[in-house]
Design a protein around this motif. Structure first.
Motif, PDB file in Angstrom:
ATOM      1  N   ASN A 403      25.086 -43.544  -3.043  1.00 50.17           N
ATOM      2  CA  ASN A 403      25.784 -44.353  -2.137  1.00 50.17           C
ATOM      3  C   ASN A 403      24.904 -45.403  -1.457  1.00 50.17           C
ATOM      4  OD1 ASN A 403      28.270 -42.993  -2.181  1.00 50.17           O
ATOM      5  ND2 ASN A 403      27.818 -41.693  -0.366  1.00 50.17           N
ATOM      6  N   LYS A 406      25.122 -48.262  -4.079  1.00 48.71           N
ATOM      7  CA  LYS A 406      26.299 -48.745  -4.108  1.00 48.71           C
ATOM      8  C   LYS A 406      26.718 -49.597  -2.899  1.00 48.71           C
ATOM      9  CE  LYS A 406      30.033 -45.837  -3.933  1.00 48.71           C
ATOM     10  NZ  LYS A 406      30.823 -44.929  -4.653  1.00 48.71           N
ATOM     11  N   ILE A 436      28.340 -48.857   8.464  1.00 48.19           N
ATOM     12  CA  ILE A 436      29.412 -48.187   9.063  1.00 48.19           C
ATOM     13  C   ILE A 436      29.862 -48.528  10.417  1.00 48.19           C
ATOM     14  CG2 ILE A 436      30.698 -46.086   8.898  1.00 48.19           C
ATOM     15  CD1 ILE A 436      28.427 -45.137   6.843  1.00 48.19           C
ATOM     16  N   VAL A 444      33.120 -40.075   8.012  1.00 45.66           N
ATOM     17  CA  VAL A 444      32.681 -40.350   6.599  1.00 45.66           C
ATOM     18  C   VAL A 444      32.572 -39.160   5.664  1.00 45.66           C
ATOM     19  CG1 VAL A 444      31.629 -42.459   6.892  1.00 45.66           C
ATOM     20  CG2 VAL A 444      30.345 -40.666   7.073  1.00 45.66           C
ATOM     21  N   TYR A 449      37.898 -39.347   2.643  1.00 46.42           N
ATOM     22  CA  TYR A 449      37.781 -40.515   3.613  1.00 46.42           C
ATOM     23  C   TYR A 449      36.913 -41.599   3.143  1.00 46.42           C
ATOM     24  CZ  TYR A 449      37.199 -43.269   8.057  1.00 46.42           C
ATOM     25  OH  TYR A 449      37.182 -44.378   8.760  1.00 46.42           O
ATOM     26  N   LEU A 461      36.040 -42.097  -4.503  1.00 44.85           N
ATOM     27  CA  LEU A 461      37.376 -41.440  -4.337  1.00 44.85           C
ATOM     28  C   LEU A 461      37.071 -40.727  -2.820  1.00 44.85           C
ATOM     29  CD1 LEU A 461      37.617 -39.178  -7.495  1.00 44.85           C
ATOM     30  CD2 LEU A 461      38.979 -40.986  -6.780  1.00 44.85           C
ATOM     31  N   GLY A 464      32.459 -37.452  -2.354  1.00 47.98           N
ATOM     32  CA  GLY A 464      31.094 -37.199  -2.333  1.00 47.98           C
ATOM     33  C   GLY A 464      30.571 -36.645  -0.967  1.00 47.98           C
ATOM     34  N   PHE A 491      21.371 -41.845   5.873  1.00 45.12           N
ATOM     35  CA  PHE A 491      22.061 -40.401   5.761  1.00 45.12           C
ATOM     36  C   PHE A 491      20.926 -39.585   5.789  1.00 45.12           C
ATOM     37  CE2 PHE A 491      26.340 -41.063   5.132  1.00 45.12           C
ATOM     38  CZ  PHE A 491      26.741 -42.371   4.991  1.00 45.12           C
TER      39      PHE A 491
HETATM   40  P1  ADP Z   1      32.823 -42.833  -2.117  1.00 47.84           P
HETATM   41  O1  ADP Z   1      31.578 -43.415  -1.950  1.00 47.84           O
HETATM   42  O2  ADP Z   1      33.381 -42.324  -3.243  1.00 47.84           O
HETATM   43  O3  ADP Z   1      34.054 -43.444  -1.191  1.00 47.84           O
HETATM   44  P2  ADP Z   1      31.567 -40.708  -0.429  1.00 47.84           P
HETATM   45  O4  ADP Z   1      32.328 -39.464   0.177  1.00 47.84           O
HETATM   46  O5  ADP Z   1      30.313 -40.783  -0.847  1.00 47.84           O
HETATM   47  O6  ADP Z   1      33.032 -41.377  -1.178  1.00 47.84           O
HETATM   48  O7  ADP Z   1      31.728 -41.760   0.913  1.00 47.84           O
HETATM   49  C1  ADP Z   1      32.566 -42.019   1.720  1.00 47.84           C
HETATM   50  C2  ADP Z   1      32.511 -43.165   2.505  1.00 47.84           C
HETATM   51  O8  ADP Z   1      31.383 -43.397   3.532  1.00 47.84           O
HETATM   52  C3  ADP Z   1      32.502 -44.287   1.461  1.00 47.84           C
HETATM   53  O9  ADP Z   1      33.859 -44.579   1.019  1.00 47.84           O
HETATM   54  C4  ADP Z   1      31.993 -45.248   2.312  1.00 47.84           C
HETATM   55  O10 ADP Z   1      33.119 -46.023   3.198  1.00 47.84           O
HETATM   56  C5  ADP Z   1      30.967 -44.560   3.500  1.00 47.84           C
HETATM   57  N1  ADP Z   1      29.462 -44.574   2.927  1.00 47.84           N
HETATM   58  C6  ADP Z   1      28.996 -43.701   2.241  1.00 47.84           C
HETATM   59  N2  ADP Z   1      27.700 -43.841   2.214  1.00 47.84           N
HETATM   60  C7  ADP Z   1      27.396 -45.091   2.727  1.00 47.84           C
HETATM   61  C8  ADP Z   1      26.322 -46.026   2.637  1.00 47.84           C
HETATM   62  N3  ADP Z   1      25.037 -45.824   2.371  1.00 47.84           N
HETATM   63  N4  ADP Z   1      26.569 -47.263   3.357  1.00 47.84           N
HETATM   64  C9  ADP Z   1      27.671 -47.684   4.022  1.00 47.84           C
HETATM   65  N5  ADP Z   1      28.942 -46.912   3.812  1.00 47.84           N
HETATM   66  C10 ADP Z   1      28.789 -45.788   3.174  1.00 47.84           C
END
Ligand code: ADP
Length: 501
Positions: A403, A406, A436, A444, A449, A461, A464, A491
């Motif tokens: 994440n 990404k 965020i 999150v 979500y 999706l 995670g 995180f």
């Molecule tokens: P996904 O990445 O498949 O959408 P996750 O459950 O891993 O699903 O994350 C949920 C949501 O949390 C993401 O859609 C994103 O909006 C937010 N998120 C997670 N990790 C990060 C991060 N490192 N920086 C910003 N937003 C994040």
């Protein structure tokens, strides 16, 4: 010492119209009047010869009852000063003959009886039972509060409660129901008399009631809002239906709770449709997993069978196919995990391993997949043995890391820190990415979500972090996130060195 030895006739004490207890200077019960025995549900045989606090201990369930401490202080003062002492009102429950305690309020005073040399030979405790007076006073206070509220807001509040198209009711600060709206009567088919006091409990599904009582009692005690999903009985079809019940306290001008307003929203349809979705996800991911595993295995076979000097284009295409199939495999494994979590079947395999080494392995793997980012380990912890599910913890680390990669395109640095905190290990993974918004932070980790602002630019999706949270909480740990929109996120998770799972 017997009362009759040094103190004027027992008969006289027995007959005193008020509750009297005679104590020796070392606080052993010597005698008691009939009125005392009656008020405390005891017999002379049960209490004579016992220490006062052995015969009358504090009620462990009454948090505000510390009468033994106060009575002891008063008796010590009487022994020291040899003068009578009148105590303030005391909440001092008495043990009931069949077990438990009877709530009692007393107005006690202690009078020393001195011999000719001025020494204390015994102390008379006069304990006036004022429980009824206290109850009446409290009731009067409560109806005053309600009266104040009713003049200003109560009628208006009741009109609102009546107008909302769902079950709604009010209770006193102690949880006793005072008003149910018309919707309640139609839905449950019960009258006010049948619903009040404990009546409503019979309308909650037997599997839910214990949890409901536990949480509701907790809210009543600490005055915090209450929210819970539960099943209520509907009289029209004689079935239970899922509701989201919420209770909020209403405070008076002094900030004290004057009443609770409770609503129950029917979420049966939503629940059923979620269950159907879960079932579909479970079946679909199981069905997809088998052919996919075979396709992945065959692709790996093909790539192994291509001669070293074989067609480079073929090599490239098979490698790409393998990458895409692996990604698909990961997505489906995630969905399978979600359905396992929903059905309570996520299994753990607890083993001992070096946590610090695992973190380094995950960083290396992630680094290989994403050369655009620089993943830096910030701490210097070399070795740390933990007992946990190694594969699942690896899954958590990879999830946080991927994440971070990404959601921080163009910002290459990712920091990883591992800290030992007491008997827990804490990991923080920071990126300098999109961040965020504050109102989305606590969501999150929810299932499916995805923070909307930018995440549609990124594939995923939204499962995670939900899986991460389940894995970590099942290890007896916790997850959280700190983030600033546009600046980046950290995180965290922390688990006990020895998992409680
Ligand atoms: P996904 O990445 O498949 O959408 P996750 O459950 O891993 O699903 O994350 C949920 C949501 O949390 C993401 O859609 C994103 O909006 C937010 N998120 C997670 N990790 C990060 C991060 N490192 N920086 C910003 N937003 C994040």
């Amino acid at each position: 010492m017997r009362a009759s030895d040094e103190f004027p006739g027992s008969d006289l004490i027995y007959a005193l119209p008020d509750p009297y207890l005679i104590l020796s200077p070392d606080l052993i019960i010597v005698d008691a009047s009939h009125a005392y025995l009656k008020a405390t549900f005891t017999t002379r045989e049960q209490i004579i010869g016992k220490h006062i606090f052995e015969a009358f201990p504090d009620n462990p369930d009454a948090s505000d009852a510390n009468a033994t401490k106060n009575v002891r202080a008063s008796l010590e003062e009487v022994l020291r000063t040899r003068k009578p002492h009148v105590m303030a009102l005391q909440h001092y429950d008495v043990p009931k003959p069949g077990g438990g305690f009877e709530v009692k309020y007393w107005q006690p005073s202690h009078i020393p009886v001195l011999n000719s040399m001025g020494e204390v030979i015994c102390i008379m405790q006069k304990a006036m039972d004022v429980t009824n007076e206290v109850r009446m006073q409290r009731q009067a206070e409560r109806s005053n509060e309600l009266a104040i509220l009713s003049e200003e807001k109560h009628q208006e509040l009741l009109r609102v409660i009546e107008a909302i198209p769902q079950m709604a009711w009010t209770t006193l600060p102690d949880g006793e129901a005072t008003y149910f709206n018309e919707y309640w009567y139609k839905y449950t088919g019960k009258t006010f008399q049948q619903s009040k006091s404990s009546g409503w409990k019979a309308l909650v599904h037997p599997d839910d009631i214990d949890e409901v009582i536990k949480k509701w009692t907790h809210s009543l005690r600490n005055g915090r809002s209450y929210e819970q999903e539960m099943r209520f009985y509907r009289s029209s079809d004689q079935k239970y239906h899922w509701h989201l019940t919420r209770a909020n306290p209403i405070h008076d001008k002094q900030g004290r709770i004057s009443l609770w307003v409770i609503t129950a929203t029917d979420i049966d349809e939503q629940k059923l449709s979620n269950e159907r979705k879960d079932e579909f996800i479970s079946i679909a991911s199981h069905e997809l997993k088998t052919p996919l595993t075979s396709a992945l295995a065959y692709t790996q076979l093909i790539s192994r069978n291509i001669e070293p000097d074989g067609d480079p284009a073929l090599k490239k295409y098979t490698a790409k196919t393998e990458t895409y199939l692996s990604r698909l495999n990961q997505l489906i494994s995630g969905l399978l995990d979600v359905s396992r979590i929903n059905s309570g079947k996520l299994q753990f395999n607890i083993v001992e391993f070096d946590f610090s080494v695992l973190v380094n392995e995950c960083i290396e793997n992630m680094q290989m997949l994403s050369s655009a980012h620089k993943i830096i380990r910030k701490d210097s912890l070399k070795t740390l043995v933990v007992k946990a599910d190694k594969q699942r913890i690896e899954q958590v680390l990879i999830n946080y890391l991927s994440n971070a990669v990404k959601y921080s395109p163009g910002n290459e640095e990712i920091g990883v820190s591992v800290e030992l905190q007491g008997d827990c290990v804490q990991v923080g993974i920071s990126d300098l990415g999109i961040g965020i918004a504050p109102d989305k932070l606590n969501k999150v980790f929810n299932r499916f979500y995805r923070a909307e602002d930018f995440s549609h630019h990124f594939t995923g999706l939204g499962i995670g972090l939900f899986i991460v949270k389940e894995i970590i909480t099942r290890h007896g740990g916790k997850v959280w996130v700190e983030s600033r929109l546009g600046k980046g996120s950290t995180f965290y998770f922390s688990i006990p060195l020895v998992a409680s799972s």
